[in-house]
Structure formats: structure tokens, C-alpha cells
Design a protein around this motif. Structure first.
Motif, PDB file in Angstrom:
ATOM      1  N   GLY A  16       0.775  -1.232   0.000  1.00 56.62           N
ATOM      2  CA  GLY A  16       0.000   0.000   0.000  1.00 56.62           C
ATOM      3  C   GLY A  16       0.802   1.274   0.000  1.00 56.62           C
ATOM      4  N   CYS A  17       2.101   1.212  -0.181  1.00 57.88           N
ATOM      5  CA  CYS A  17       2.951   2.412  -0.204  1.00 57.88           C
ATOM      6  C   CYS A  17       3.050   2.927  -1.640  1.00 57.88           C
ATOM      7  CB  CYS A  17       4.324   2.102   0.369  1.00 57.88           C
ATOM      8  SG  CYS A  17       4.304   1.607   2.108  1.00 57.88           S
ATOM      9  N   ALA A  18       1.940   3.473  -2.150  1.00 54.45           N
ATOM     10  CA  ALA A  18       1.881   3.888  -3.555  1.00 54.45           C
ATOM     11  C   ALA A  18       2.836   5.029  -3.860  1.00 54.45           C
ATOM     12  CB  ALA A  18       0.445   4.265  -3.920  1.00 54.45           C
ATOM     13  N   LEU A  19       2.961   5.989  -2.941  1.00 54.64           N
ATOM     14  CA  LEU A  19       3.865   7.107  -3.164  1.00 54.64           C
ATOM     15  C   LEU A  19       5.314   6.616  -3.268  1.00 54.64           C
ATOM     16  CD1 LEU A  19       4.547  10.093  -3.389  1.00 54.64           C
ATOM     17  CD2 LEU A  19       4.429  10.250  -0.888  1.00 54.64           C
ATOM     18  N   PRO A  55      -1.125   3.050   3.459  1.00 58.12           N
ATOM     19  CA  PRO A  55      -2.158   4.085   3.355  1.00 58.12           C
ATOM     20  C   PRO A  55      -2.824   4.204   1.994  1.00 58.12           C
ATOM     21  CG  PRO A  55       0.014   5.076   3.188  1.00 58.12           C
ATOM     22  CD  PRO A  55       0.228   3.609   3.456  1.00 58.12           C
ATOM     23  N   ARG A  56      -2.227   3.639   0.925  1.00 57.33           N
ATOM     24  CA  ARG A  56      -2.758   3.830  -0.434  1.00 57.33           C
ATOM     25  C   ARG A  56      -2.803   2.492  -1.174  1.00 57.33           C
ATOM     26  NH1 ARG A  56       0.655   8.379   0.458  1.00 57.33           N
ATOM     27  NH2 ARG A  56      -0.466  10.358   0.328  1.00 57.33           N
ATOM     28  N   ARG A  58      -5.427   0.807  -2.677  1.00 60.87           N
ATOM     29  CA  ARG A  58      -6.122   0.822  -3.976  1.00 60.87           C
ATOM     30  C   ARG A  58      -5.257   1.490  -5.043  1.00 60.87           C
ATOM     31  NH1 ARG A  58     -10.140   4.148  -4.302  1.00 60.87           N
ATOM     32  NH2 ARG A  58     -10.904   3.252  -6.245  1.00 60.87           N
ATOM     33  N   GLU A  59      -4.640   2.596  -4.680  1.00 59.12           N
ATOM     34  CA  GLU A  59      -3.802   3.313  -5.633  1.00 59.12           C
ATOM     35  C   GLU A  59      -2.628   2.436  -6.077  1.00 59.12           C
ATOM     36  OE1 GLU A  59      -1.146   7.422  -5.798  1.00 59.12           O
ATOM     37  OE2 GLU A  59      -2.596   7.122  -4.178  1.00 59.12           O
ATOM     38  N   ALA A  60      -1.987   1.774  -5.126  1.00 53.60           N
ATOM     39  CA  ALA A  60      -0.867   0.887  -5.463  1.00 53.60           C
ATOM     40  C   ALA A  60      -1.316  -0.245  -6.384  1.00 53.60           C
ATOM     41  CB  ALA A  60      -0.243   0.326  -4.188  1.00 53.60           C
ATOM     42  N   GLU A 113      -6.861  -2.564   6.881  1.00 58.41           N
ATOM     43  CA  GLU A 113      -6.674  -1.402   6.003  1.00 58.41           C
ATOM     44  C   GLU A 113      -7.199  -1.679   4.602  1.00 58.41           C
ATOM     45  OE1 GLU A 113      -4.386  -2.532   8.044  1.00 58.41           O
ATOM     46  OE2 GLU A 113      -3.772  -0.849   9.327  1.00 58.41           O
ATOM     47  N   GLN A 117     -10.294   0.392   2.894  1.00 59.34           N
ATOM     48  CA  GLN A 117     -10.064   1.209   1.704  1.00 59.34           C
ATOM     49  C   GLN A 117     -10.903   0.769   0.511  1.00 59.34           C
ATOM     50  OE1 GLN A 117      -5.818   2.092   1.009  1.00 59.34           O
ATOM     51  NE2 GLN A 117      -5.466   1.756   3.206  1.00 59.34           N
TER      52      GLN A 117
END
Length: 324
Positions: A16-19, A55-56, A58-60, A113, A117
Motif C-alpha cells: 500500500g505504499c503507492a507514493l 495508506p494507499r 487501492r492506488e498501489a 486497512e 479502503q
């Protein structure tokens, strides 16, 4: 036929660490074209565990799936994708299971999480669960191999014979939910690795707060004699346990991936410190990104012995400071 690339970039557990993932891809020369990260001469290979904890999520998942579907990446299934899939798959009427993975406190906590999400994105969740079913369990190319946790040739041979390839199907998924079946054992070995039971029924409390009777082990240790020779996890063994000699049964439970075998890339094990090979032909590239460690890749070209200089990473804690 597999496209010929100049090289491959093996990427460890994203969680989940997309950034961090975007920063790592950019650092390696990938850029977004038509919304999809790609490199003109290289392909990424993800080691699984894109979901949970971060934290991200879905984005990942969107970043990775779009790369895979565009031919710019490959992925193998991680134990967290398998757990999530099993947690949301109802058991069959005659199975005695409400779901393939029990909805108990521990399992719900690990998946919390991801579930949160996706709570307002049911179609997205459905689509990703279907995609998980399509993920291979392993990749076996002549110069190198990829699996999430452990390469067990016997289990892989058995899997290929049963499945005709490197992917599960619905029947296999349901059989794998039953403890002790060949399917359960294969998924446990490939996605969770080898482990040994603590001697004398001892318990250890891990850094994530769980009480454990088993500890994770190396599968590349040559002629180990004591527990300390095989332990491979963030939590050290109690000193008196570390000195225990391995029993005959312990030796039977361990595997050995020799230096004569092809390069192997795994994730799963929450390493720390500066990334480096764990054996001349074995690289673990999970360095606890979601615990403010590093999101790591190995840039593979034509080498047959791993080169410590070819690890590349994003320091997650420093990145968060810089972003804030």
C-alpha cells in the motif's frame, strides 16, 4: 512468446505504499505514458504483497495492475493477496466453512486497512479479487526465478503437474483452504516459506504483537547445525533458543536451495539494514517499506551472481519527511 527486455527490475513488497512505489519507479527511469508507468527497455517484476497495512492500497494496486495489463510488468502472488482472496471467498455448501479464511480477530486485523479502503468501492474490490486469481505463483525463467517466499522444487513440480501451469483456479483455491491437503501445503510453502517450531512449546512475541510458536527460516543454509544458523525474520530468537542444536526432524523440515541453482528473488521476510544478497544467488527484496524502512528493487541484467551494487531503494522515512 516472452518479449526480450534489456533487463528486469524486481520490486519487493509494496503493502500500500503507492507514493514510495512511484518514487522508486521514477528513480529507475520509468515514466507515466497514457497513465501507465513504463520503461523503454526494461520490465518490472513485482514480488507480491501489494495489499494490506499501507495508506494507499487501492492506488498501489491500480499502478501495478495497469503496468501488468500493459505488458510493462509481471507479478507473482503474495501471501497477503492469497489471504485477502480467501477471506472474501465463501466456502462451498459441503465444506463446513463460511469463508475460506476464518473471520477471526487476527485475520481481520491484518486485512483491516485493505477492507476499509475498499469499503466504498465494491466493484473495484471484485475486479481485483478476479485479478488475484490470475496471478502466477512463481516465474521460472532459465537465468532466474521468482516466488514470493520460498522456492520448493518438489511443490512446484507437483503444482505444474496438477494445474498445467503456474496459476491456481477456483477448485485449487477451495482445496487449499483445508489444512494438511497438498494444496494447502504448496500455498503455505511458496507464499509463507519454511518455518520451525520453537522447542519445548516456547512462545515468542513478535514486533507486531503476535504470539508465535514458529519462526521463519532460511531455505539456503548449507549444513546448518543450530537454530541461529537458519532463523530468518526481524525478531531475534531468545538467546537460549538460538543455541539449540537442530533435531533430525528439523533437518527434514528444512529445504536447501543450493548455489548451483539459478538466481532467485523473494520478498516476504521484512529485512532491515542496507539491501544485499542473502546468498550469492538469492536476494530478498522486502525491506519493510510499510514500517518506514525501504522500498527496494534489484536491477537484473545478464549476471549469474548477484551484485550488491544493483539494489536500489527509496528510504520511506526520509521520503515522508521530504514530502511534509
Amino acid at each position: 512468446m516472452r518479449k526480450a527486455y534489456k533487463g528486469y527490475d524486481l520490486i519487493g513488497d509494496v503493502h500500500g505504499c503507492a507514493l514510495s512505489l512511484e518514487l522508486l519507479l521514477q528513480k529507475m527511469g520509468y515514466s507515466r505514458k497514457a497513465g501507465v508507468y513504463q520503461h523503454p527497455q526494461r520490465q518490472a517484476i513485482f514480488l507480491g504483497d501489494i495489499v494490506d497495512r499501507g495508506p494507499r492500497i487501492r492506488e498501489a494496486l491500480h499502478i501495478v495492475r495497469e503496468m501488468v495489463e500493459g505488458g510493462h510488468a509481471q507479478i507473482v502472488m503474495g501471501n497477503h493477496e492469497f489471504n485477502y482472496l480467501s477471506y472474501l471467498t465463501p466456502g462451498r455448501p459441503d465444506s463446513g466453512m463460511e469463508y475460506l479464511r476464518t473471520h477471526n480477530r487476527r485475520h481481520s486485523r491484518i486485512l483491516n486497512e485493505t477492507l476499509e479502503q475498499f469499503a466504498n468501492h465494491p466493484q473495484d474490490q471484485k475486479d481485483f479479487l478476479q485479478w488475484f486469481m490470475e496471478m502466477p505463483l512463481f516465474l521460472d525463467y532459465e537465468p532466474f526465478r521468482v516466488v514470493h517466499a520460498c522456492w520448493s522444487q518438489a511443490h512446484i513440480d507437483q503444482f505444474v503437474k496438477a494445474q498445467g501451469g503456474n496459476q491456481i483456479d477456483d477448485d485449487y483455491l477451495h482445496r487449499s483452504a483445508h489444512y494438511g491437503t497438498p494444496e494447502w501445503e504448496t500455498m503455505d510453502r511458496l507464499l509463507r516459506g519454511t518455518h520451525l517450531k520453537m522447542p519445548n512449546n516456547e512462545l515468542m512475541v513478535s514486533k507486531d504483537g503476535f504470539k508465535r510458536r514458529f519462526f521463519r527460516t532460511k531455505f539456503w543454509a548449507d549444513k546448518p547445525q543450530h537454530y541461529i544458523d537458519v532463523v530468518f525474520q526481524p525478531d531475534p530468537l531468545p538467546e537460549h533458543v538460538a543455541r539449540y542444536p537442530l533435531t533430525e526432524q528439523d533437518h527434514k523440515d528444512l529445504l536447501y536451495y543450493s548455489e548451483a541453482e539459478p538466481l532467485l528473488f523473494v520478498g516476504h521476510y521484512w529485512c532491515d539494514g542496507e539491501p544485499k544478497p542473502v546468498a550469492p544467488n538469492v536476494a530478498c527484496i522486502d525491506y519493510s517499506a510499510v514500517k518506514f524502512g525501504k522500498l527496494v528493487a534489484y536491477r537484473l541484467d545478464q549476471e549469474t551472481v548477484l551484485d550488491p551494487a544493483k539494489f536500489i531503494w527509496v528510504d520511506v522515512l526520509k521520503e515522508i519527511r521530504d514530502e511534509s
